[in-house]
Design an enzyme around this catalytic site. Sequence first.
Site, short mmCIF file in Angstrom:
data_model
loop_
_atom_site.label_atom_id
_atom_site.label_comp_id
_atom_site.label_asym_id
_atom_site.label_seq_id
_atom_site.Cartn_x
_atom_site.Cartn_y
_atom_site.Cartn_z
N SER A 1 -28.51 -44.21 100.47
CA SER A 1 -27.28 -44.11 101.26
C SER A 1 -26.17 -44.95 100.67
O SER A 1 -25.00 -44.68 100.91
CB SER A 1 -27.48 -44.60 102.70
OG SER A 1 -28.79 -44.69 103.08
N HIS B 1 -28.01 -36.75 99.55
CA HIS B 1 -27.99 -37.66 100.70
C HIS B 1 -28.11 -36.84 101.98
O HIS B 1 -27.20 -36.12 102.38
CB HIS B 1 -26.68 -38.47 100.69
CG HIS B 1 -26.60 -39.49 101.77
ND1 HIS B 1 -25.46 -39.74 102.48
CD2 HIS B 1 -27.54 -40.33 102.26
CE1 HIS B 1 -25.69 -40.70 103.37
NE2 HIS B 1 -26.94 -41.06 103.25
N GLU C 1 -25.09 -34.42 101.24
CA GLU C 1 -24.07 -34.75 100.24
C GLU C 1 -24.75 -34.69 98.87
O GLU C 1 -25.75 -35.37 98.65
CB GLU C 1 -23.52 -36.16 100.50
CG GLU C 1 -22.68 -36.25 101.77
CD GLU C 1 -22.12 -37.65 102.00
OE1 GLU C 1 -20.89 -37.79 102.04
OE2 GLU C 1 -22.92 -38.60 102.14
N ASN D 1 -20.41 -41.73 105.18
CA ASN D 1 -20.51 -43.10 105.69
C ASN D 1 -19.17 -43.83 105.68
O ASN D 1 -18.93 -44.72 106.49
CB ASN D 1 -21.57 -43.89 104.92
CG ASN D 1 -22.95 -43.68 105.55
OD1 ASN D 1 -23.04 -43.37 106.74
ND2 ASN D 1 -24.00 -43.83 104.77
N1 NAD Z 1 -32.69 -43.91 107.95
C1 NAD Z 1 -31.60 -43.17 107.79
O1 NAD Z 1 -30.93 -42.75 108.76
C2 NAD Z 1 -31.18 -42.77 106.39
C3 NAD Z 1 -30.19 -41.78 106.22
C4 NAD Z 1 -29.87 -41.37 104.92
C5 NAD Z 1 -30.48 -41.96 103.84
N2 NAD Z 1 -31.41 -42.96 104.03
C6 NAD Z 1 -32.07 -43.54 102.85
O2 NAD Z 1 -33.36 -42.95 102.71
C7 NAD Z 1 -34.25 -43.89 102.10
C8 NAD Z 1 -35.49 -44.07 102.96
O3 NAD Z 1 -35.09 -44.51 104.23
P1 NAD Z 1 -36.08 -44.43 105.49
O4 NAD Z 1 -35.23 -44.74 106.68
O5 NAD Z 1 -36.87 -43.18 105.44
O6 NAD Z 1 -37.03 -45.68 105.16
P2 NAD Z 1 -38.50 -45.99 105.71
O7 NAD Z 1 -38.65 -47.45 105.63
O8 NAD Z 1 -38.72 -45.28 107.01
O9 NAD Z 1 -39.47 -45.29 104.62
C9 NAD Z 1 -39.58 -45.71 103.30
C10 NAD Z 1 -40.97 -45.35 102.82
O10 NAD Z 1 -41.04 -45.58 101.42
C11 NAD Z 1 -42.33 -46.08 101.11
N3 NAD Z 1 -42.28 -46.78 99.83
C12 NAD Z 1 -41.67 -47.96 99.56
N4 NAD Z 1 -41.82 -48.28 98.26
C13 NAD Z 1 -42.54 -47.28 97.70
C14 NAD Z 1 -43.04 -47.04 96.40
N5 NAD Z 1 -42.82 -47.91 95.41
N6 NAD Z 1 -43.75 -45.91 96.18
C15 NAD Z 1 -44.00 -45.04 97.19
N7 NAD Z 1 -43.56 -45.21 98.45
C16 NAD Z 1 -42.84 -46.32 98.70
C17 NAD Z 1 -42.67 -46.98 102.28
O11 NAD Z 1 -44.07 -47.21 102.38
C18 NAD Z 1 -42.08 -46.20 103.46
O12 NAD Z 1 -43.07 -45.36 104.05
C19 NAD Z 1 -33.43 -45.17 101.89
O13 NAD Z 1 -32.91 -45.14 100.59
C20 NAD Z 1 -32.32 -45.04 102.93
O14 NAD Z 1 -31.17 -45.76 102.60
C21 NAD Z 1 -31.79 -43.36 105.29
#
Ligand code: NAD
Length: 288
Positions: free
Chosen positions: A123, A146, A158, A196
């Site tokens: 993000s 995104h 995006e 954002n």
């Molecule tokens: N939460 C939101 O609303 C949102 C919206 C858009 C984008 N994002 C982006 O999406 C991404 C994930 O966010 P999320 O909210 O799903 O996070 P989350 O914490 O729910 O999930 C992340 C997952 O990645 C896994 N992980 C971490 N390191 C790893 C590795 N080396 N190998 C394999 N798996 C690994 C973790 O175990 C976890 O299950 C981030 O970059 C975040 O900025 C989030």
Amino acid sequence: MSRPAPETRIGVVGAGLMGAEIALVFALGGMHVLLHDRDATALENALTRLGALLDRGVSRGLYTADQRATALDRVRPASDLASFGDRDLVTEAVFESLEVKGEVLAALDKACPEACVIASNTSTLPISTLGAALSPERRPRFLGTHYFSPVSRMLLVEVVPAFETSPETAAWTTSILESIGKQPIAVKDVTGFAVNRMLHAMLIEAVRLVEEGVATPEDLDAACRLGLGHPIGPFALMDNVTSGLCLQVQEILRESHGERFRPPALLKQRVAAGYSGGRGKPGWLGKA
Ligand SMILES: NC(=O)c1ccc[n+]([C@@H]2O[C@H](COP(=O)([O-])OP(=O)(O)OC[C@H]3O[C@@H](n4cnc5c(N)ncnc54)[C@H](O)[C@@H]3O)[C@@H](O)[C@H]2O)c1
């Protein structure tokens, strides 16, 4: 990259909030998906969550029982990246950290075939900076995609090319996203991309209105829902995603775009005092 859309083989790394549902939308679009997480429990929980989400969708008439069964069947857990050697499009959705994402991208570069497109769901991290973790040969086939939460309901994606992303990669990825019913928009690689930046400009102004005593959070939420047609007001949204996360994003936006994204003092104060929101925790509107 020339395989017809339904036969595109998908990979997703990170089975958290975003990754699990990203896997699901491709499976609902008819594609086979490998879902990997380094945490076996997170992977197992993700599959359970997707089952429950599909069950709710069936009871609301969004999916048929047949769609539920085939979609779940198409998402296969992968305990490591060794099975990613036949993937066409792999999306990483791991923790929002340059270091963690860099390691995952470098590992994917080695595990995925030469023609595979690798996408990041970051993000806030610049896509071109993430691209530095990849070999020069891969960079034309790397870009940002995104998604928005909840991915199964939010149609927007995006699509963000990095410095070296080829126009073919951006066009192909866009067409794959369209084939699963998403609405991709092209956005330049700037901090916060487009959505954002618009969102946080509004959230900052909403908090300032409360600071100035112009209106209450409840009334401002009503104003956005009933006057602007937003499905959710800014304060309910902050309670949902947490004010702590909003504060972090605003600090990052401020660093790139200047004082107009300075987080309001009241937001900082509430986060420091533990009124950040999140499931069952106190926020702007009582318990979220
Ligand atoms: N939460 C939101 O609303 C949102 C919206 C858009 C984008 N994002 C982006 O999406 C991404 C994930 O966010 P999320 O909210 O799903 O996070 P989350 O914490 O729910 O999930 C992340 C997952 O990645 C896994 N992980 C971490 N390191 C790893 C590795 N080396 N190998 C394999 N798996 C690994 C973790 O175990 C976890 O299950 C981030 O970059 C975040 O900025 C989030």
